[in-house]
Enzyme design. Structure first.
Site, PDB file in Angstrom:
ATOM      1  CB  CYS A  30      10.227 -32.975 -15.283  1.00 59.60           C
ATOM      2  SG  CYS A  30       8.764 -32.739 -14.255  1.00 59.60           S
ATOM      3  CB  ILE A  36       4.452 -13.141  -4.430  1.00 64.17           C
ATOM      4  CG1 ILE A  36       4.475 -13.086  -2.890  1.00 64.17           C
ATOM      5  CG2 ILE A  36       5.742 -12.534  -4.973  1.00 64.17           C
ATOM      6  CD1 ILE A  36       5.623 -13.868  -2.257  1.00 64.17           C
ATOM      7  CG  HIS A  82       9.470  -9.157  -6.245  1.00 63.44           C
ATOM      8  ND1 HIS A  82       9.315  -8.267  -5.215  1.00 63.44           N
ATOM      9  CD2 HIS A  82      10.526  -8.707  -6.960  1.00 63.44           C
ATOM     10  CE1 HIS A  82      10.250  -7.324  -5.298  1.00 63.44           C
ATOM     11  NE2 HIS A  82      10.980  -7.563  -6.351  1.00 63.44           N
ATOM     12  CD  GLN A 109       7.910  -3.329  -4.635  1.00 65.55           C
ATOM     13  OE1 GLN A 109       8.983  -3.473  -4.074  1.00 65.55           O
ATOM     14  NE2 GLN A 109       7.110  -2.316  -4.362  1.00 65.55           N
ATOM     15  CB  THR A 135      -1.692  -4.485   5.011  1.00 60.06           C
ATOM     16  OG1 THR A 135      -2.021  -3.201   4.497  1.00 60.06           O
ATOM     17  CG2 THR A 135      -0.198  -4.724   4.918  1.00 60.06           C
ATOM     18  CB  ALA A 173       3.932  -5.964   1.203  1.00 61.49           C
ATOM     19  CG  PHE A 178       8.561  -8.285   3.943  1.00 60.47           C
ATOM     20  CD1 PHE A 178       7.730  -9.334   4.271  1.00 60.47           C
ATOM     21  CD2 PHE A 178       9.476  -8.468   2.919  1.00 60.47           C
ATOM     22  CE1 PHE A 178       7.776 -10.544   3.595  1.00 60.47           C
ATOM     23  CE2 PHE A 178       9.545  -9.677   2.235  1.00 60.47           C
ATOM     24  CZ  PHE A 178       8.689 -10.714   2.568  1.00 60.47           C
ATOM     25  NE  ARG A 179      12.210  -3.402   4.232  1.00 59.23           N
ATOM     26  CZ  ARG A 179      12.027  -4.257   3.228  1.00 59.23           C
ATOM     27  NH1 ARG A 179      10.830  -4.386   2.684  1.00 59.23           N
ATOM     28  NH2 ARG A 179      13.024  -4.976   2.764  1.00 59.23           N
ATOM     29  CB  CYS A 231       9.847 -36.421 -12.303  1.00 60.30           C
ATOM     30  SG  CYS A 231      10.672 -34.885 -11.791  1.00 60.30           S
TER      31      CYS A 231
HETATM   32  P1  NAD Z   1       7.265  -3.364   2.808  1.00 55.76           P
HETATM   33  O1  NAD Z   1       6.756  -4.297   3.848  1.00 55.76           O
HETATM   34  O2  NAD Z   1       8.715  -3.096   2.765  1.00 55.76           O
HETATM   35  O3  NAD Z   1       6.545  -1.963   2.972  1.00 55.76           O
HETATM   36  C1  NAD Z   1       5.152  -1.856   3.014  1.00 55.76           C
HETATM   37  C2  NAD Z   1       4.804  -0.385   3.041  1.00 55.76           C
HETATM   38  O4  NAD Z   1       3.401  -0.273   2.888  1.00 55.76           O
HETATM   39  C3  NAD Z   1       5.180   0.321   4.347  1.00 55.76           C
HETATM   40  O5  NAD Z   1       5.749   1.566   4.026  1.00 55.76           O
HETATM   41  C4  NAD Z   1       3.834   0.489   5.048  1.00 55.76           C
HETATM   42  O6  NAD Z   1       3.789   1.665   5.826  1.00 55.76           O
HETATM   43  C5  NAD Z   1       2.890   0.588   3.893  1.00 55.76           C
HETATM   44  N1  NAD Z   1       1.531   0.114   4.148  1.00 55.76           N
HETATM   45  C6  NAD Z   1       1.138  -0.955   4.881  1.00 55.76           C
HETATM   46  N2  NAD Z   1      -0.189  -1.115   4.777  1.00 55.76           N
HETATM   47  C7  NAD Z   1      -0.640  -0.112   3.988  1.00 55.76           C
HETATM   48  C8  NAD Z   1      -1.912   0.271   3.505  1.00 55.76           C
HETATM   49  N3  NAD Z   1      -3.019  -0.426   3.818  1.00 55.76           N
HETATM   50  N4  NAD Z   1      -2.013   1.352   2.708  1.00 55.76           N
HETATM   51  C9  NAD Z   1      -0.899   2.082   2.380  1.00 55.76           C
HETATM   52  N5  NAD Z   1       0.323   1.773   2.811  1.00 55.76           N
HETATM   53  C10 NAD Z   1       0.461   0.678   3.586  1.00 55.76           C
HETATM   54  O7  NAD Z   1       6.731  -3.909   1.387  1.00 55.76           O
HETATM   55  P2  NAD Z   1       7.368  -3.763  -0.071  1.00 55.76           P
HETATM   56  O8  NAD Z   1       7.906  -2.406  -0.285  1.00 55.76           O
HETATM   57  O9  NAD Z   1       6.345  -4.310  -0.999  1.00 55.76           O
HETATM   58  O10 NAD Z   1       8.636  -4.730  -0.070  1.00 55.76           O
HETATM   59  C11 NAD Z   1       8.523  -5.995   0.517  1.00 55.76           C
HETATM   60  C12 NAD Z   1       8.735  -7.194  -0.396  1.00 55.76           C
HETATM   61  O11 NAD Z   1       8.032  -8.261   0.200  1.00 55.76           O
HETATM   62  C13 NAD Z   1       8.179  -7.092  -1.775  1.00 55.76           C
HETATM   63  O12 NAD Z   1       9.131  -7.618  -2.616  1.00 55.76           O
HETATM   64  C14 NAD Z   1       6.958  -7.987  -1.793  1.00 55.76           C
HETATM   65  O13 NAD Z   1       6.987  -8.839  -2.904  1.00 55.76           O
HETATM   66  C15 NAD Z   1       7.128  -8.906  -0.629  1.00 55.76           C
HETATM   67  N6  NAD Z   1       5.863  -9.178   0.096  1.00 55.76           N
HETATM   68  C16 NAD Z   1       4.727  -9.448  -0.602  1.00 55.76           C
HETATM   69  C17 NAD Z   1       3.546  -9.686   0.079  1.00 55.76           C
HETATM   70  C18 NAD Z   1       2.309  -9.979  -0.736  1.00 55.76           C
HETATM   71  O14 NAD Z   1       2.401 -10.536  -1.828  1.00 55.76           O
HETATM   72  N7  NAD Z   1       1.121  -9.595  -0.255  1.00 55.76           N
HETATM   73  C19 NAD Z   1       3.501  -9.637   1.480  1.00 55.76           C
HETATM   74  C20 NAD Z   1       4.693  -9.373   2.165  1.00 55.76           C
HETATM   75  C21 NAD Z   1       5.874  -9.113   1.463  1.00 55.76           C
END
Ligand code: NAD
Length: 238
Positions: free
Chosen positions: A132, A105, A121, A103, A28, A24, A35-36, A152
């Site tokens: 359907c 989506i 994912h 990971q 950003t 994710a 998420f975290r 449907c």
């Molecule tokens: P996570 O939120 O658990 O962790 C994100 C990590 O990326 C953190 O360690 C953070 O410090 C780091 N980070 C944030 N911005 C950054 C940047 N610009 N450059 C470098 N590092 C950066 O995300 P995860 O490990 O991908 O797990 C979360 C789950 O949520 C995944 O399964 C994902 O599919 C899903 N998710 C996807 C999206 C999306 O599709 N954009 C968004 C949110 C969550």
């Protein structure tokens, strides 16, 4: 140019078998919250924890609440690829990068031009009727209210892997193969907290493991080069 960026450039310049494993944090810089992180979805207040809402059980029991959260937080129709997405597509076109394993989506790697993208994912851009099997684009979810319904009468389910659901076996198999055969593996923008996806990086056997993350991953990987920072801002310098 910092010493880390110089080392990264040297590694990239010397390889034509790079594999990228991202999460994710890669999106950003396109304005999509992860998420975290401190401002990520897991730190915001909801009636239930996001892990619960995004589970298969919750989807079945409370579909209205699931889709309200899903529309508000997981659909980002205006997001555009950032420097990281664009650089990876450029490396693939140049014959240097074999695959992006993500990971995410959000489909942004493909918008940037990447072809070999393994979506562990799934994708919010694909949706199917549970009865359907009819295909629907993201608009069917974004522009509907309540529980999206097929012509449907069946429920339309996003093609994303919810908690408690299994990953696509073909995608997993391909991801393992790419990682096991990679010369360079770049892990970026992920907390490596979501399994089984996070465990895939353990298949890497080489000695050019690069981690680019805003928060350190500690002993979750045995990286040869660690860059603590934003992945787009980093890759644009290479
Ligand atoms: P996570 O939120 O658990 O962790 C994100 C990590 O990326 C953190 O360690 C953070 O410090 C780091 N980070 C944030 N911005 C950054 C940047 N610009 N450059 C470098 N590092 C950066 O995300 P995860 O490990 O991908 O797990 C979360 C789950 O949520 C995944 O399964 C994902 O599919 C899903 N998710 C996807 C999206 C999306 O599709 N954009 C968004 C949110 C969550």
């Amino acid at each position: 140019m910092t010493e880390e960026i110089r080392k990264l450039k040297e590694i990239i310049d010397g390889s034509d078998n790079i594999v990228f494993f991202g999460g994710a944090g890669v999106s950003t810089e396109s304005g999509i919250p992860d998420f975290r992180s401190v401002d990520g979805l897991y730190r915001q207040q909801w009636s239930d924890p996001p892990e619960t809402i995004l589970s298969h059980t919750y989807y079945e029991r409370y579909p209205e609440k699931f889709f309200a959260f899903y529309r508000a937080k997981l659909l980002c129709p205006d997001a555009k690829p950032n420097a990281a997405h664009r650089k990876l597509a450029e490396w693939e076109r140049a014959g240097k990068l074999k695959a992006v394993i993500t990971q995410n989506i959000d489909g942004l790697h493909q918008v940037a031009g990447s072809k070999e993208v393994l979506e562990l994912h799934g994708s919010t851009l694909r949706n199917y009727c549970e009865r359907c099997g009819k295909f629907y684009g993201v608009e069917a979810i974004a522009h509907s209210a309540g529980v999206p319904t097929c012509s449907c009468g069946g429920r339309i389910k996003p093609d994303v892997v919810l908690y408690e659901e299994g990953l696509n076996e073909d995608t997993l198999y391909k991801a393992v193969r790419y990682i096991a055969e990679a010369d360079v593996l770049i892990i970026a923008g992920t907390s490596l907290a979501v399994y089984p996806a996070a465990g895939l990086v353990n298949y890497y056997r080489g000695h050019k493991l690069v981690v680019i993350n805003k928060t350190p991953l500690g002993d979750k990987t045995r990286a040869d080069l660690v860059i603590t920072g934003a992945v787009g801002e980093t890759l644009v310098q290479v």
